[in-house]
Design a protein around this motif. Structure first.
Motif, PDB file in Angstrom:
ATOM      1  N   UNK A   1       7.989  -8.916   1.537  1.00  0.00           N
ATOM      2  CA  UNK A   1       8.754  -7.906   0.822  1.00  0.00           C
ATOM      3  C   UNK A   1       7.947  -6.616   0.758  1.00  0.00           C
ATOM      4  N   UNK A   2       8.643  -5.495   0.817  1.00  0.00           N
ATOM      5  CA  UNK A   2       7.999  -4.192   0.876  1.00  0.00           C
ATOM      6  C   UNK A   2       7.964  -3.557  -0.512  1.00  0.00           C
ATOM      7  N   UNK A   3       6.824  -2.935  -0.832  1.00  0.00           N
ATOM      8  CA  UNK A   3       6.654  -2.359  -2.171  1.00  0.00           C
ATOM      9  C   UNK A   3       5.857  -1.067  -2.088  1.00  0.00           C
ATOM     10  N   UNK A   4       5.948  -0.264  -3.136  1.00  0.00           N
ATOM     11  CA  UNK A   4       5.053   0.864  -3.336  1.00  0.00           C
ATOM     12  C   UNK A   4       4.482   0.751  -4.741  1.00  0.00           C
ATOM     13  N   UNK A   5       3.309   1.342  -4.950  1.00  0.00           N
ATOM     14  CA  UNK A   5       2.588   1.202  -6.207  1.00  0.00           C
ATOM     15  C   UNK A   5       2.287   2.581  -6.785  1.00  0.00           C
ATOM     16  N   UNK A   6       2.784   2.844  -7.992  1.00  0.00           N
ATOM     17  CA  UNK A   6       2.575   4.130  -8.660  1.00  0.00           C
ATOM     18  C   UNK A   6       1.571   3.973  -9.795  1.00  0.00           C
ATOM     19  N   UNK A   7       0.706   4.981  -9.984  1.00  0.00           N
ATOM     20  CA  UNK A   7      -0.399   4.928 -10.960  1.00  0.00           C
ATOM     21  C   UNK A   7      -1.313   3.752 -10.597  1.00  0.00           C
ATOM     22  N   UNK A   8      -1.697   3.674  -9.326  1.00  0.00           N
ATOM     23  CA  UNK A   8      -2.326   2.472  -8.776  1.00  0.00           C
ATOM     24  C   UNK A   8      -3.775   2.285  -9.198  1.00  0.00           C
ATOM     25  N   UNK A   9      -4.412   3.308  -9.754  1.00  0.00           N
ATOM     26  CA  UNK A   9      -5.808   3.222 -10.178  1.00  0.00           C
ATOM     27  C   UNK A   9      -6.656   2.753  -8.983  1.00  0.00           C
ATOM     28  N   UNK A  10      -7.548   1.780  -9.186  1.00  0.00           N
ATOM     29  CA  UNK A  10      -8.391   1.306  -8.092  1.00  0.00           C
ATOM     30  C   UNK A  10      -7.801   0.161  -7.313  1.00  0.00           C
ATOM     31  N   UNK A  11      -6.617  -0.316  -7.727  1.00  0.00           N
ATOM     32  CA  UNK A  11      -5.932  -1.362  -6.976  1.00  0.00           C
ATOM     33  C   UNK A  11      -6.132  -2.773  -7.487  1.00  0.00           C
ATOM     34  N   UNK A  12      -6.712  -2.931  -8.684  1.00  0.00           N
ATOM     35  CA  UNK A  12      -6.934  -4.288  -9.198  1.00  0.00           C
ATOM     36  C   UNK A  12      -5.608  -4.991  -9.483  1.00  0.00           C
ATOM     37  N   UNK A  45      -2.801   0.835   3.442  1.00  0.00           N
ATOM     38  CA  UNK A  45      -1.832   1.476   2.549  1.00  0.00           C
ATOM     39  C   UNK A  45      -2.041   2.987   2.538  1.00  0.00           C
ATOM     40  N   UNK A  46      -0.984   3.734   2.607  1.00  0.00           N
ATOM     41  CA  UNK A  46      -1.054   5.194   2.517  1.00  0.00           C
ATOM     42  C   UNK A  46      -1.268   5.584   1.057  1.00  0.00           C
ATOM     43  N   UNK A  47      -2.463   6.061   0.736  1.00  0.00           N
ATOM     44  CA  UNK A  47      -2.776   6.484  -0.629  1.00  0.00           C
ATOM     45  C   UNK A  47      -2.548   7.993  -0.747  1.00  0.00           C
ATOM     46  N   UNK A  48      -1.704   8.370  -1.675  1.00  0.00           N
ATOM     47  CA  UNK A  48      -1.425   9.782  -1.943  1.00  0.00           C
ATOM     48  C   UNK A  48      -2.071  10.141  -3.272  1.00  0.00           C
ATOM     49  N   UNK A  49      -3.073  11.005  -3.223  1.00  0.00           N
ATOM     50  CA  UNK A  49      -3.865  11.352  -4.400  1.00  0.00           C
ATOM     51  C   UNK A  49      -3.316  12.627  -5.027  1.00  0.00           C
ATOM     52  N   UNK A  62       6.447   9.530   2.706  1.00  0.00           N
ATOM     53  CA  UNK A  62       5.509   8.550   3.252  1.00  0.00           C
ATOM     54  C   UNK A  62       6.117   7.147   3.236  1.00  0.00           C
ATOM     55  N   UNK A  63       6.881   6.853   2.192  1.00  0.00           N
ATOM     56  CA  UNK A  63       7.537   5.545   2.094  1.00  0.00           C
ATOM     57  C   UNK A  63       8.577   5.384   3.190  1.00  0.00           C
ATOM     58  N   UNK A  64       9.368   6.414   3.390  1.00  0.00           N
ATOM     59  CA  UNK A  64      10.401   6.372   4.423  1.00  0.00           C
ATOM     60  C   UNK A  64       9.778   6.186   5.801  1.00  0.00           C
ATOM     61  N   UNK A  65       8.674   6.891   6.050  1.00  0.00           N
ATOM     62  CA  UNK A  65       8.016   6.780   7.360  1.00  0.00           C
ATOM     63  C   UNK A  65       7.445   5.383   7.571  1.00  0.00           C
ATOM     64  N   UNK A  66       6.862   4.787   6.506  1.00  0.00           N
ATOM     65  CA  UNK A  66       6.254   3.468   6.620  1.00  0.00           C
ATOM     66  C   UNK A  66       7.301   2.374   6.784  1.00  0.00           C
ATOM     67  N   UNK A  67       8.478   2.579   6.212  1.00  0.00           N
ATOM     68  CA  UNK A  67       9.533   1.559   6.292  1.00  0.00           C
ATOM     69  C   UNK A  67      10.128   1.447   7.698  1.00  0.00           C
ATOM     70  N   UNK A  68      10.137   2.565   8.426  1.00  0.00           N
ATOM     71  CA  UNK A  68      10.683   2.565   9.792  1.00  0.00           C
ATOM     72  C   UNK A  68      12.085   1.965   9.842  1.00  0.00           C
ATOM     73  N   UNK A  69      12.926   2.400   8.920  1.00  0.00           N
ATOM     74  CA  UNK A  69      14.306   1.954   8.917  1.00  0.00           C
ATOM     75  C   UNK A  69      14.578   0.707   8.103  1.00  0.00           C
ATOM     76  N   UNK A  70      13.521   0.021   7.651  1.00  0.00           N
ATOM     77  CA  UNK A  70      13.715  -1.162   6.805  1.00  0.00           C
ATOM     78  C   UNK A  70      13.977  -0.740   5.365  1.00  0.00           C
ATOM     79  N   UNK A  71      14.327  -1.707   4.530  1.00  0.00           N
ATOM     80  CA  UNK A  71      14.614  -1.406   3.138  1.00  0.00           C
ATOM     81  C   UNK A  71      13.394  -1.685   2.258  1.00  0.00           C
TER      82      UNK A  71
END
Length: 448
Positions: A1-12, A45-49, A62-71
């Motif tokens: 499953x595809x996800x994005x993470x907002x306010x990701x901090x260091x990724x823990x 993962x594409x990190x946007x700071x 960036x999300x649209x580009x990474x999905x490449x047509x997927x949902x």
């Protein structure tokens, strides 16, 4: 499953999301130091700071580009919790009517761009994690001037009737985490299978597996279970404050006064309750420290707690403030300078866990605070693939490590929730998750 993470901090927190089977395509974090740790651990993962208000379109592109047509399936958002308040709607409304609109903490408004990104992303499920106070926090309505709205109500209003929700204050100790940490997990979804499960079962959360008495199947994982066999440390000298064989198993030194207070503190007690150590007296019935709410409902520590023995007059080993030859009790609550219990989960690890004055952060019996490594274990980071390094090659500071731990959620607990959610979304059998969770928990506990 595809996800994005907002306010990701260091990724823990993302460790649990990824181990549960989610591919995190894009992440956003405001602070570059934390983003550097994320980028080292998750280079795919594409990190946007930057500020999410300013980066909304960049995140979506960036999300649209990474999905490449997927949902996209899921948006995981963990906005800052420091601004969440127990103050009610009436008090905040009064402040706004008085023209004190800046009294509204700007950090609480960060849910707004998170909602906007979710709506535009096309994902079917939004998960927000925050402190329990979020459930009662109100903010100015973004579309109605001089009106307030509860944050949860705003999310429901913005998403509309196509979405169902499952919201719970989760005690992570009940999922096998050796730390008592309560967080509000809010799930909003339009996924057909998830909505059907809410209708049939009333919740999207997995059954709890641990409890204090073991009634749910297993007893809580305790501090002793996790760090009881680690080499001893002592905060009195550089030679005894670290262990060369175990990276990060080190503690800050205590000055002479603090060491005097800590070294005389019995198990599960606070230094504020220490008794007389005069060998000719040894009186152990000195009044102990206390706290109670004042007329305004604010918890206040007692000002009557003695600093000298009520029998012999000798100075007690209690936290003091000294001015010349005059001593007074340091201001502090009954949980300050207090030892953890061996036989219970650790108290919540905040970013101040390396300070002796922080709540319930003294080692159960040794004269020191928790080491960084012990905190990593109690937070269940150990057991997941995670390096304490930065992509830019700079050395990661102890301060940054404390912040990353204190401002994140134990990944083992999130792993249980996200794994359950993923299987429900695909209408798969969730019974095998218990075995997976036990295996991951065992790995976290045996990394010593």
């Amino acid at each position: 499953m595809k996800a994005i993470s907002l306010f990701a901090c260091g990724g823990i927190g993302d460790l649990g999301l990824r181990h549960a089977g989610f591919d995190v395509l894009v992440a956003n974090e405001l602070l570059s130091d934390r983003a550097e740790v994320f980028k080292h651990n998750f280079p795919e993962t594409k990190m946007i700071v930057g500020d999410i208000w300013e980066k909304e379109n960049e995140i979506l592109d960036a999300t649209s580009a990474a999905l490449e047509g997927r949902e996209l399936d899921l948006v995981f958002a963990t906005p800052p919790c420091q601004g969440m308040s127990k103050n009610g709607r009436g008090k905040l409304l009064s402040l706004i009517r008085q023209g004190l609109k800046d009294s509204v903490d700007e950090r609480n408004l960060l849910v707004i761009p998170a909602i906007n990104i979710f709506k535009k992303s096309g994902a079917h499920t939004l998960i927000m994690e925050n402190v329990p106070e979020m459930e009662n926090t109100v903010i100015p309505h973004p579309n109605k001037e001089r009106e307030l709205i509860n944050i949860i109500e705003l999310i429901k209003e913005e998403l509309g009737s196509d979405f169902s929700s499952s919201i719970r204050v989760v005690e992570f100790a009940n999922y096998g985490v050796p730390q008592s940490r309560q967080r509000l997990i809010s799930i909003f979804t339009k996924n057909k299978n998830l909505k059907g499960h809410i209708e049939n079962k009333g919740s999207l959360f997995p059954c709890e597996t641990h409890s204090k008495d073991g009634f749910l199947g297993k007893k809580w994982v305790t501090v002793k279970d996790v760090i009881g066999e680690l080499p001893s440390l002592d905060a009195s000298s550089p030679e005894t404050a670290s262990c060369e064989k175990i990276p990060y198993h080190r503690v800050p030194l205590l000055d002479e006064e603090k060491y005097f207070w800590v070294s005389n503190t019995p198990p599960e007690k606070s230094a504020f309750d220490n008794q007389c150590v005069n060998p000719d007296c040894g009186f152990d019935k000195n009044q102990i420290h206390s706290a109670k709410k004042d007329a305004k409902g604010i918890n206040r520590s007692s000002r009557e707690t003695p600093i000298r023995c009520q029998r012999c007059g000798e100075l007690l080993p209690r936290p003091w403030v000294r001015m010349n030859d005059t001593y007074r009790l340091m201001k502090g609550y009954t949980s300050a300078y207090k030892r953890m219990s061996w036989d219970a989960p650790a108290s919540t690890l905040t970013r101040n866990f390396s300070y002796a004055c922080s709540d319930n952060k003294l080692h159960p019996e040794q004269n020191r605070v928790l080491s960084l490594y012990e905190a990593m274990m109690l937070h269940t980071v150990v057991g997941y693939p995670f390096d304490w390094k930065r992509q830019d090659g700079k050395k990661i500071s102890d301060k940054l490590i404390r912040e990353l731990i204190g401002e994140s959620v134990p990944p083992l607990g999130l792993d249980a929730i996200f794994s359950h959610l993923r299987l429900l979304a695909h209408n798969e059998d969730t019974s095998r998750l218990s075995q997976k969770a036990e295996g991951q928990q065992e790995l976290c506990l045996t990394m010593v």
